[in-house]
Design an enzyme around this catalytic site. Sequence first.
Site, PDB file in Angstrom:
ATOM      1  N   HIS A 193      -3.300   7.962  18.193  1.00  0.00           N
ATOM      2  CA  HIS A 193      -2.833   6.623  17.828  1.00  0.00           C
ATOM      3  C   HIS A 193      -1.556   6.592  18.520  1.00  0.00           C
ATOM      4  O   HIS A 193      -0.712   7.526  18.540  1.00  0.00           O
ATOM      5  CB  HIS A 193      -2.747   6.262  16.607  1.00  0.00           C
ATOM      6  N   HIS A 233       1.953   4.454  18.244  1.00  0.00           N
ATOM      7  CA  HIS A 233       2.501   3.571  17.010  1.00  0.00           C
ATOM      8  C   HIS A 233       3.423   2.600  17.868  1.00  0.00           C
ATOM      9  O   HIS A 233       4.035   3.176  19.203  1.00  0.00           O
ATOM     10  CB  HIS A 233       3.642   4.394  16.347  1.00  0.00           C
ATOM     11  N   GLU A 275      -0.956  12.761  10.989  1.00  0.00           N
ATOM     12  CA  GLU A 275      -1.550  12.845   9.749  1.00  0.00           C
ATOM     13  C   GLU A 275      -2.957  12.420  10.017  1.00  0.00           C
ATOM     14  O   GLU A 275      -3.833  12.804   9.399  1.00  0.00           O
ATOM     15  CB  GLU A 275      -0.850  11.965   8.731  1.00  0.00           C
ATOM     16  N   VAL A 276      -3.240  11.529  11.071  1.00  0.00           N
ATOM     17  CA  VAL A 276      -4.591  11.344  11.241  1.00  0.00           C
ATOM     18  C   VAL A 276      -5.149  11.884  12.839  1.00  0.00           C
ATOM     19  O   VAL A 276      -4.597  11.721  13.743  1.00  0.00           O
ATOM     20  CB  VAL A 276      -4.756   9.619  11.299  1.00  0.00           C
ATOM     21  N   ASN A 296       2.691  10.821  17.570  1.00  0.00           N
ATOM     22  CA  ASN A 296       2.834  12.179  16.999  1.00  0.00           C
ATOM     23  C   ASN A 296       1.491  13.046  17.368  1.00  0.00           C
ATOM     24  O   ASN A 296       0.643  12.642  17.366  1.00  0.00           O
ATOM     25  CB  ASN A 296       2.977  11.908  15.471  1.00  0.00           C
ATOM     26  N   ASP A 354      -0.348  -1.254  11.099  1.00  0.00           N
ATOM     27  CA  ASP A 354      -0.303   0.038  10.189  1.00  0.00           C
ATOM     28  C   ASP A 354      -0.347  -0.400   8.694  1.00  0.00           C
ATOM     29  O   ASP A 354       0.469  -1.227   8.084  1.00  0.00           O
ATOM     30  CB  ASP A 354       1.053   0.855  10.469  1.00  0.00           C
ATOM     31  N   ILE A 355      -0.721   0.343   7.774  1.00  0.00           N
ATOM     32  CA  ILE A 355      -1.091  -0.130   6.200  1.00  0.00           C
ATOM     33  C   ILE A 355       0.211   0.204   5.721  1.00  0.00           C
ATOM     34  O   ILE A 355       0.621  -0.562   4.696  1.00  0.00           O
ATOM     35  CB  ILE A 355      -2.143   0.897   5.698  1.00  0.00           C
TER      36      ILE A 355
HETATM   37  P1  AMP Z   1       0.722   9.634  12.068  1.00  0.00           P
HETATM   38  O1  AMP Z   1       1.711  10.329  11.368  1.00  0.00           O
HETATM   39  O2  AMP Z   1       1.209   9.545  13.451  1.00  0.00           O
HETATM   40  O3  AMP Z   1      -0.723  10.570  12.052  1.00  0.00           O
HETATM   41  O4  AMP Z   1       0.506   8.185  11.595  1.00  0.00           O
HETATM   42  C1  AMP Z   1      -0.519   7.963  10.851  1.00  0.00           C
HETATM   43  C2  AMP Z   1      -0.169   6.464  10.532  1.00  0.00           C
HETATM   44  O5  AMP Z   1      -1.498   5.890  10.185  1.00  0.00           O
HETATM   45  C3  AMP Z   1       0.680   6.201   9.481  1.00  0.00           C
HETATM   46  O6  AMP Z   1       1.769   5.332   9.668  1.00  0.00           O
HETATM   47  C4  AMP Z   1      -0.424   5.418   8.283  1.00  0.00           C
HETATM   48  O7  AMP Z   1       0.650   4.409   7.720  1.00  0.00           O
HETATM   49  C5  AMP Z   1      -1.436   4.914   8.887  1.00  0.00           C
HETATM   50  N1  AMP Z   1      -2.552   4.513   8.358  1.00  0.00           N
HETATM   51  C6  AMP Z   1      -3.168   5.404   7.486  1.00  0.00           C
HETATM   52  N2  AMP Z   1      -4.368   4.724   7.186  1.00  0.00           N
HETATM   53  C7  AMP Z   1      -4.368   3.564   7.465  1.00  0.00           C
HETATM   54  C8  AMP Z   1      -5.434   2.542   7.411  1.00  0.00           C
HETATM   55  N3  AMP Z   1      -6.440   2.639   6.670  1.00  0.00           N
HETATM   56  N4  AMP Z   1      -5.055   1.453   8.135  1.00  0.00           N
HETATM   57  C9  AMP Z   1      -3.980   1.432   8.838  1.00  0.00           C
HETATM   58  N5  AMP Z   1      -3.120   2.310   9.158  1.00  0.00           N
HETATM   59  C10 AMP Z   1      -3.116   3.586   8.421  1.00  0.00           C
END
Ligand code: AMP
Length: 126
Positions: free
Chosen positions: A110, A112, A105-106, A97, A39-40
Amino acid sequence: MPIDATQPYDDENIFAKILRGEIPSSKVYEDEWAFAFEDINPQAEIHTLVIPKGRYVSWDDFSAKASAEEIAGFVRAVGHVAREKGLVEPGYRLLANVGQHGHQEVPHLHVHLFGGHPLGPMLMRR
Ligand code: AMP
């Protein structure tokens, strides 16, 4: 901003771009079914993301539409990454999530993987 997990899959989401190699990631593991990367913005000493290779918006989408092979492959990959990181003996936490209330958010499923120290209570108090 949390996403609407009922939306159709968007091929331009950031994890789709990572899967296609269009943007860089700190790769941890890859097989036929899954890709794992750091995770970034880590929220724990170890914070790794594991994503399926298929086009699934969320856990809901995946659990409803993925094949048995995809599901087995993905679940095994999550377990493999945790074992490779030495997290089984100390323990770890998985989190997926989904949508607005889950604060996803994405819009690509995914999981975690958190670990490396005691992680505290499961959820923030309301
Ligand atoms: P979520 O809120 O469950 O959708 O988590 C999205 C996660 O993606 C967050 O923990 C971000 O820090 C992570 N994230 C977003 N962009 C990147 C990226 N380019 N590389 C790695 N992790 C990312």
